[in-house]
Design an enzyme around this catalytic site. Sequence first.
Site, PDB file in Angstrom:
ATOM      1  N   CYS A 131       0.825  -1.143  -0.043  1.00  0.00           N
ATOM      2  CA  CYS A 131      -0.136  -0.028   0.016  1.00  0.00           C
ATOM      3  C   CYS A 131       0.620   1.185  -0.094  1.00  0.00           C
ATOM      4  CB  CYS A 131      -0.938  -0.108   1.179  1.00  0.00           C
ATOM      5  SG  CYS A 131      -2.252  -1.348   1.343  1.00  0.00           S
ATOM      6  N   HIS A 271      -2.027   7.001   4.692  1.00  0.00           N
ATOM      7  CA  HIS A 271      -2.697   5.771   3.938  1.00  0.00           C
ATOM      8  C   HIS A 271      -4.057   5.241   4.668  1.00  0.00           C
ATOM      9  CE1 HIS A 271      -3.671   1.961   2.060  1.00  0.00           C
ATOM     10  NE2 HIS A 271      -3.222   1.276   3.149  1.00  0.00           N
ATOM     11  N   ASN A 301      -9.948   0.619   1.960  1.00  0.00           N
ATOM     12  CA  ASN A 301      -8.633   0.755   1.787  1.00  0.00           C
ATOM     13  C   ASN A 301      -8.417   0.392   0.432  1.00  0.00           C
ATOM     14  OD1 ASN A 301      -5.820   0.293   1.637  1.00  0.00           O
ATOM     15  ND2 ASN A 301      -5.673  -1.239   3.423  1.00  0.00           N
TER      16      ASN A 301
HETATM   17  O1  UT7 Z   1      -3.082  -1.312   4.040  1.00  0.00           O
HETATM   18  C1  UT7 Z   1      -2.555  -2.050   4.743  1.00  0.00           C
HETATM   19  C2  UT7 Z   1      -3.512  -3.508   5.045  1.00  0.00           C
HETATM   20  N1  UT7 Z   1      -3.949  -3.740   6.109  1.00  0.00           N
HETATM   21  C3  UT7 Z   1      -4.216  -2.936   7.267  1.00  0.00           C
HETATM   22  O2  UT7 Z   1      -3.798  -1.950   7.415  1.00  0.00           O
HETATM   23  C4  UT7 Z   1      -4.861  -3.679   8.362  1.00  0.00           C
HETATM   24  C5  UT7 Z   1      -4.239  -3.378   9.965  1.00  0.00           C
HETATM   25  N2  UT7 Z   1      -5.284  -3.982  10.778  1.00  0.00           N
HETATM   26  C6  UT7 Z   1      -6.597  -3.750  11.088  1.00  0.00           C
HETATM   27  O3  UT7 Z   1      -6.985  -2.729  10.388  1.00  0.00           O
HETATM   28  C7  UT7 Z   1      -7.196  -4.193  12.236  1.00  0.00           C
HETATM   29  O4  UT7 Z   1      -6.316  -5.159  12.652  1.00  0.00           O
HETATM   30  C8  UT7 Z   1      -8.502  -5.198  11.566  1.00  0.00           C
HETATM   31  C9  UT7 Z   1      -9.387  -4.055  11.349  1.00  0.00           C
HETATM   32  C10 UT7 Z   1      -8.146  -5.888  10.448  1.00  0.00           C
HETATM   33  C11 UT7 Z   1      -9.108  -6.078  12.875  1.00  0.00           C
HETATM   34  O5  UT7 Z   1      -9.460  -5.284  14.048  1.00  0.00           O
HETATM   35  P1  UT7 Z   1      -8.788  -5.570  15.202  1.00  0.00           P
HETATM   36  O6  UT7 Z   1      -9.193  -4.510  16.308  1.00  0.00           O
HETATM   37  O7  UT7 Z   1      -7.351  -5.689  15.211  1.00  0.00           O
HETATM   38  O8  UT7 Z   1      -9.361  -7.001  15.579  1.00  0.00           O
HETATM   39  P2  UT7 Z   1      -8.775  -8.391  15.786  1.00  0.00           P
HETATM   40  O9  UT7 Z   1      -8.076  -8.937  14.602  1.00  0.00           O
HETATM   41  O10 UT7 Z   1      -8.420  -8.327  17.029  1.00  0.00           O
HETATM   42  O11 UT7 Z   1     -10.048  -9.539  16.071  1.00  0.00           O
HETATM   43  C12 UT7 Z   1     -11.178  -9.299  16.848  1.00  0.00           C
HETATM   44  C13 UT7 Z   1     -12.296 -10.106  16.558  1.00  0.00           C
HETATM   45  C14 UT7 Z   1     -11.856 -11.493  16.414  1.00  0.00           C
HETATM   46  O12 UT7 Z   1     -12.649 -12.423  17.160  1.00  0.00           O
HETATM   47  P3  UT7 Z   1     -12.231 -13.112  18.433  1.00  0.00           P
HETATM   48  O13 UT7 Z   1     -10.885 -13.804  17.906  1.00  0.00           O
HETATM   49  O14 UT7 Z   1     -12.029 -12.115  19.391  1.00  0.00           O
HETATM   50  O15 UT7 Z   1     -13.281 -13.789  18.572  1.00  0.00           O
HETATM   51  C15 UT7 Z   1     -12.095 -11.507  14.843  1.00  0.00           C
HETATM   52  O16 UT7 Z   1     -12.478 -12.905  14.609  1.00  0.00           O
HETATM   53  O17 UT7 Z   1     -12.832  -9.616  15.784  1.00  0.00           O
HETATM   54  C16 UT7 Z   1     -13.450 -10.617  14.813  1.00  0.00           C
HETATM   55  N3  UT7 Z   1     -13.642 -10.117  13.457  1.00  0.00           N
HETATM   56  C17 UT7 Z   1     -14.765  -9.469  12.975  1.00  0.00           C
HETATM   57  N4  UT7 Z   1     -15.910  -9.715  13.414  1.00  0.00           N
HETATM   58  C18 UT7 Z   1     -16.771  -9.108  12.543  1.00  0.00           C
HETATM   59  C19 UT7 Z   1     -12.555  -9.711  12.514  1.00  0.00           C
HETATM   60  N5  UT7 Z   1     -12.856  -9.581  11.381  1.00  0.00           N
HETATM   61  C20 UT7 Z   1     -14.485  -9.462  11.811  1.00  0.00           C
HETATM   62  C21 UT7 Z   1     -15.477  -8.883  10.954  1.00  0.00           C
HETATM   63  N6  UT7 Z   1     -16.677  -8.734  11.669  1.00  0.00           N
HETATM   64  N7  UT7 Z   1     -15.534  -8.468   9.732  1.00  0.00           N
END
Ligand code: UT7
Length: 352
Positions: A131, A271, A301
């Site tokens: 990105c 970004h 994104n």
């Molecule tokens: O351009 C570069 C590309 N990528 C990025 O910039 C992404 C950077 N990371 C992020 O933006 C965040 O880490 C995410 C948005 C991807 C995830 O947010 P988070 O606050 O870090 O959530 P997490 O990964 O800690 O997950 C929390 C929970 C999990 O459930 P459990 O394991 O706690 O039961 C996930 O399974 O949220 C769950 N989860 C969802 N729930 C509903 C993950 N995706 C979703 C979803 N809907 N779409």
Amino acid sequence: MRSKAAWLQKWGAVMPDAGIRAGILGLGTYVPEKILTNEELEKMVDTSDQWIVSRTGIRERRLAGPGQATSDLALEAAGRALADAGLEPGEIDLIIVSTNTPDSLFPAAACIVQDRLGAVNAGAFDLLAGCTGFLYGLSVAQGFVVSGMYKKVLVIGAETLSRIVDWEDRNTCVLFGDGAGAAVVGPVSGGYGLIHTRLGADGSGGQHLCVPAGGSRIPASRETVEQRLHYARMNGREVFKFAVRACGDGSLEALAAAGLTVKDVDFLIPHQANIRIIEAAAKRLELPMEKVLVNVDRFGNTSTASIPMALEEAYSQGRIKDGDNILMAAFGAGLTWAVAIMRWHDYRRKNR
Ligand code: UT7
């Protein structure tokens, strides 16, 4: 004895002009018409509008239509950037398409754009830096322009991420969108233009954001498709931590190297991956959110397209004014990061 300048001139070498910087001379963007809302995603995977908005700030994103590839989006944005700069395609010396989703492994999307644009005098290549690609492209263009080697470089960030997203993986499919942003980069004087660019990478984190199959390590096969290895995979938490560090500390380092402080910054264009990353970076820099440009809510994104899209929108709305100092910060697959600091040259007012 001949002076060094005379020697260089005789042998056809190019003398950089100390007063010249690389600046933006034209901007153009394009997003596909199709909008995918969070409510529609609720019907596709186990997610909710509430989760997506609260964890990412994204409300909707655009999706390329059937048959629409990255070069199609790039071409639209490029045409608009050329019109904005008042240039003919034949005046472009080089086309750089920063993308993670080229039309195919090769040829480069940039060559397809070069042909369809009619940029008959331009070299063309794709640049792969996650990105962060648009800022990497800007920095490469800066090198060519400041050295005097090229006068007009077209830098395009374009993506059809919807093609490599696993629409069954809620961890990733809610995040990304398609779009393109293009900038014509050329020489500017009078203190305008790119003051400083800083590129960084930490390849040890490559596995946190990747498409495992389809390259030379794991060639595409029936098995890789069955195992869904041709889709993007991400360890969101690791990328999140890297992003906040890279945008915050990277920006402070770049400002110091440019002899500036946060007080000199009129706008931050980060970004656009996640509003929480953006807010954390702004907090780290002690910048109020009024000075931060955000479009992640409407486009998700869009990877390499996110910064030029946000820049063009703010300039068209009249938010960015002549002489404003703009800090741009990005991070992405690689892992890579980059920061660019630019003093804005209001070329539209001056071209009128
Ligand atoms: O351009 C570069 C590309 N990528 C990025 O910039 C992404 C950077 N990371 C992020 O933006 C965040 O880490 C995410 C948005 C991807 C995830 O947010 P988070 O606050 O870090 O959530 P997490 O990964 O800690 O997950 C929390 C929970 C999990 O459930 P459990 O394991 O706690 O039961 C996930 O399974 O949220 C769950 N989860 C969802 N729930 C509903 C993950 N995706 C979703 C979803 N809907 N779409």
